[in-house]
Design a protein around this motif. Structure first.
Motif, PDB file in Angstrom:
ATOM      1  N   THR A   1       8.378 -26.642  94.307  1.00  0.00           N
ATOM      2  CA  THR A   1       7.778 -27.616  93.392  1.00  0.00           C
ATOM      3  C   THR A   1       6.335 -27.919  93.756  1.00  0.00           C
ATOM      4  OG1 THR A   1       8.607 -29.507  94.684  1.00  0.00           O
ATOM      5  CG2 THR A   1      10.019 -28.696  92.892  1.00  0.00           C
ATOM      6  N   SER A   2       5.922 -27.605  94.981  1.00  0.00           N
ATOM      7  CA  SER A   2       4.515 -27.745  95.351  1.00  0.00           C
ATOM      8  C   SER A   2       3.627 -26.976  94.382  1.00  0.00           C
ATOM      9  CB  SER A   2       4.273 -27.217  96.765  1.00  0.00           C
ATOM     10  OG  SER A   2       4.684 -28.117  97.735  1.00  0.00           O
ATOM     11  N   PHE A   3       4.081 -25.799  94.005  1.00  0.00           N
ATOM     12  CA  PHE A   3       3.253 -24.906  93.201  1.00  0.00           C
ATOM     13  C   PHE A   3       3.386 -25.219  91.722  1.00  0.00           C
ATOM     14  CE2 PHE A   3       4.993 -22.588  96.978  1.00  0.00           C
ATOM     15  CZ  PHE A   3       3.988 -23.045  97.809  1.00  0.00           C
ATOM     16  N   ALA A   4       4.525 -25.776  91.323  1.00  0.00           N
ATOM     17  CA  ALA A   4       4.643 -26.320  89.974  1.00  0.00           C
ATOM     18  C   ALA A   4       3.692 -27.507  89.812  1.00  0.00           C
ATOM     19  CB  ALA A   4       6.086 -26.748  89.708  1.00  0.00           C
ATOM     20  N   SER A   5       3.591 -28.335  90.838  1.00  0.00           N
ATOM     21  CA  SER A   5       2.658 -29.458  90.815  1.00  0.00           C
ATOM     22  C   SER A   5       1.228 -28.971  90.683  1.00  0.00           C
ATOM     23  CB  SER A   5       2.820 -30.289  92.093  1.00  0.00           C
ATOM     24  OG  SER A   5       1.887 -31.347  92.137  1.00  0.00           O
ATOM     25  N   ALA A   6       0.874 -27.927  91.427  1.00  0.00           N
ATOM     26  CA  ALA A   6      -0.479 -27.366  91.328  1.00  0.00           C
ATOM     27  C   ALA A   6      -0.752 -26.847  89.922  1.00  0.00           C
ATOM     28  CB  ALA A   6      -0.644 -26.246  92.352  1.00  0.00           C
ATOM     29  N   HIS A   7       0.261 -26.245  89.295  1.00  0.00           N
ATOM     30  CA  HIS A   7       0.122 -25.740  87.928  1.00  0.00           C
ATOM     31  C   HIS A   7      -0.206 -26.894  86.975  1.00  0.00           C
ATOM     32  CE1 HIS A   7       1.153 -22.652  84.784  1.00  0.00           C
ATOM     33  NE2 HIS A   7       1.287 -23.758  84.069  1.00  0.00           N
TER      34      HIS A   7
END
Length: 417
Positions: free
Chosen positions: A382-388
């Motif tokens: 979810t870290s990278f979903a947040s960045a998206h």
């Protein structure tokens, strides 16, 4: 400050400080005050003794009121303070809380939790094309990233600012740990979606002493770093980190810090990767993972855009925090969902001659292998979903929207699955 030292501190609102110190007596000393937060960090000399004294005082004054959520001596101190003051002042109690230890969403290496925190080297055809933006294609927008240190990378060149301690200085033949590439991975995702963004990257995380120790931070330090962003010109802030609490209640110091940011900037935070059902209870406890349905903060705070992960088909990832009533559904406090499964972005080892230690999936005890990534990785969380989502919000701001307008637009574009 060692881990046990965090259990010797509480945080108190400045306007209630004198009252709380009087109640605590000689066992408490103000250690640090931050006027921006209106809070003071207070050190407790002997937590066990103080807990016993306050327990006795509460029994004498309020014999029929037991404090709630007591999981140790520090909880007893806080619980009895609240019980005494609520009895004296018709239900009111001073604003105070713990200086909890924060462990990041991805900084804490959930190495045996299904592989979603283990980066792999992508195939050549999976590496995204370079992102460029013409000067007239959108206005510049400043994006904050509070994370691990940033690795210099040609794909990010000229688009970031860092504190002196937030940029890595890699030595020849230095052995790296896989989670060190977290901020670099996030920066690449944000710029791929908002190429006119200028990244303001900072860190307050202290590295652990072993490969699987991850990075940690006391919430007092995090709150101060968040306060630093208040007048920085940042319009959207990415927080791919978080902490859980034993009682599911928001940490007071974090709530106070976030509330000061949200009127002027968009705050986007990762929902967490602890919803996986691939761990036995003992393994979950060993890895310090919250319960599957536990809220993660700051994502679960009001005013924060909480982001869960979906795969390429739009199906919610199995590691999203779950709904405690229906385990097939993601937690209801997650606001939007974005790609967070097998994402490819910028990463460590651009020169190809560094050693990156990566955990071998599901080995007990955890074992590692050396991988050369060549500047990119395939990673999930979810870290990278947040960045998206941070990139999408930044792109909306670059197009002329205010931060609140940009958040609303992204909410409409990314409804819950």
């Amino acid at each position: 400050m060692g881990k046990d030292a965090y259990d010797e501190h509480i945080v108190v609102a400045d306007e209630h400080l004198r009252m709380v110190l009087d109640l605590l007596g000689n066992g408490a000393t103000p250690e640090s005050t931050d006027p921006r937060l209106g809070l003071t960090l207070v050190q407790l000399a002997d937590v066990h003794d103080l807990a016993a004294r306050l327990e006795q005082a509460r029994k004498e004054e309020v014999p029929d009121r037991e404090p709630e959520h007591v999981h140790g001596p520090l909880d007893s101190v806080l619980g009895n303070l609240r019980a005494i003051t609520q009895y004296r002042y018709a239900g009111w109690s001073p604003t105070l809380g713990k200086n909890r230890i924060l462990t990041g969403v991805q900084f804490k290496p959930y190495t045996n939790a299904g592989g979603f925190t283990r980066p792999t080297r992508p195939e050549e055809g999976e590496i995204p094309r370079a992102y460029t933006a013409q000067p007239r294609s959108g206005r510049r927008v400043r994006v904050g990233i509070l994370d691990t240190r940033l690795d210099p990378h040609t794909r990010l060149g000229g688009r970031y600012y860092t504190d002196p301690d937030a940029l890595t200085h890699v030595q020849p033949d230095q052995e790296r740990q896989w989670w060190e590439g977290h901020a670099t991975f996030i920066a690449g995702i944000v710029l791929s979606l908002a190429p006119t963004a200028d990244l303001d990257v900072r860190t307050a995380l202290a590295p652990g002493t072993t490969p699987d120790a991850g990075w940690t931070m006391p919430l007092w330090t995090l709150a101060q770093r968040l306060a630093d962003y208040r007048d920085s010109g940042v319009q959207v802030l990415n927080l791919s980190l978080g902490c859980s609490t034993a009682d599911g209640q928001a940490p007071m110091v974090l709530e106070r810090a976030i509330a000061q940011l949200t009127p002027t900037m968009a705050v986007v935070a990762a929902a967490g990767n602890h919803g996986t059902n691939e761990l036995e209870d003992k393994d979950r406890e060993d890895q310090g993972m919250p319960r599957r349905a536990a809220p993660l903060f700051p994502a679960a705070l009001d005013g924060v855009l909480a982001v869960g992960a979906v795969d390429a088909q739009g199906v919610p990832a199995s590691f999203n925090p779950i709904d405690g009533k229906d385990e097939t559904k993601p937690a209801p406090w997650i606001d939007v969902f974005a790609p967070g499964v097998e994402v490819v972005s910028t990463y460590l080892d651009e020169t190809g001659d560094q050693r990156v230690q990566v955990p071998i999936e599901k080995t007990k005890p955890v074992e590692y292998e050396t991988v050369s990534f060549g500047g990119y990785a395939n990673w999930s969380g979810t870290s990278f979903a947040s960045a998206h989502v941070t990139g999408l919000v930044a792109a909306q701001i670059a197009g002329g929207k205010t931060p609140p307008e940009a958040v609303q637009a992204v909410r409409q574009d990314l409804p819950r699955p």
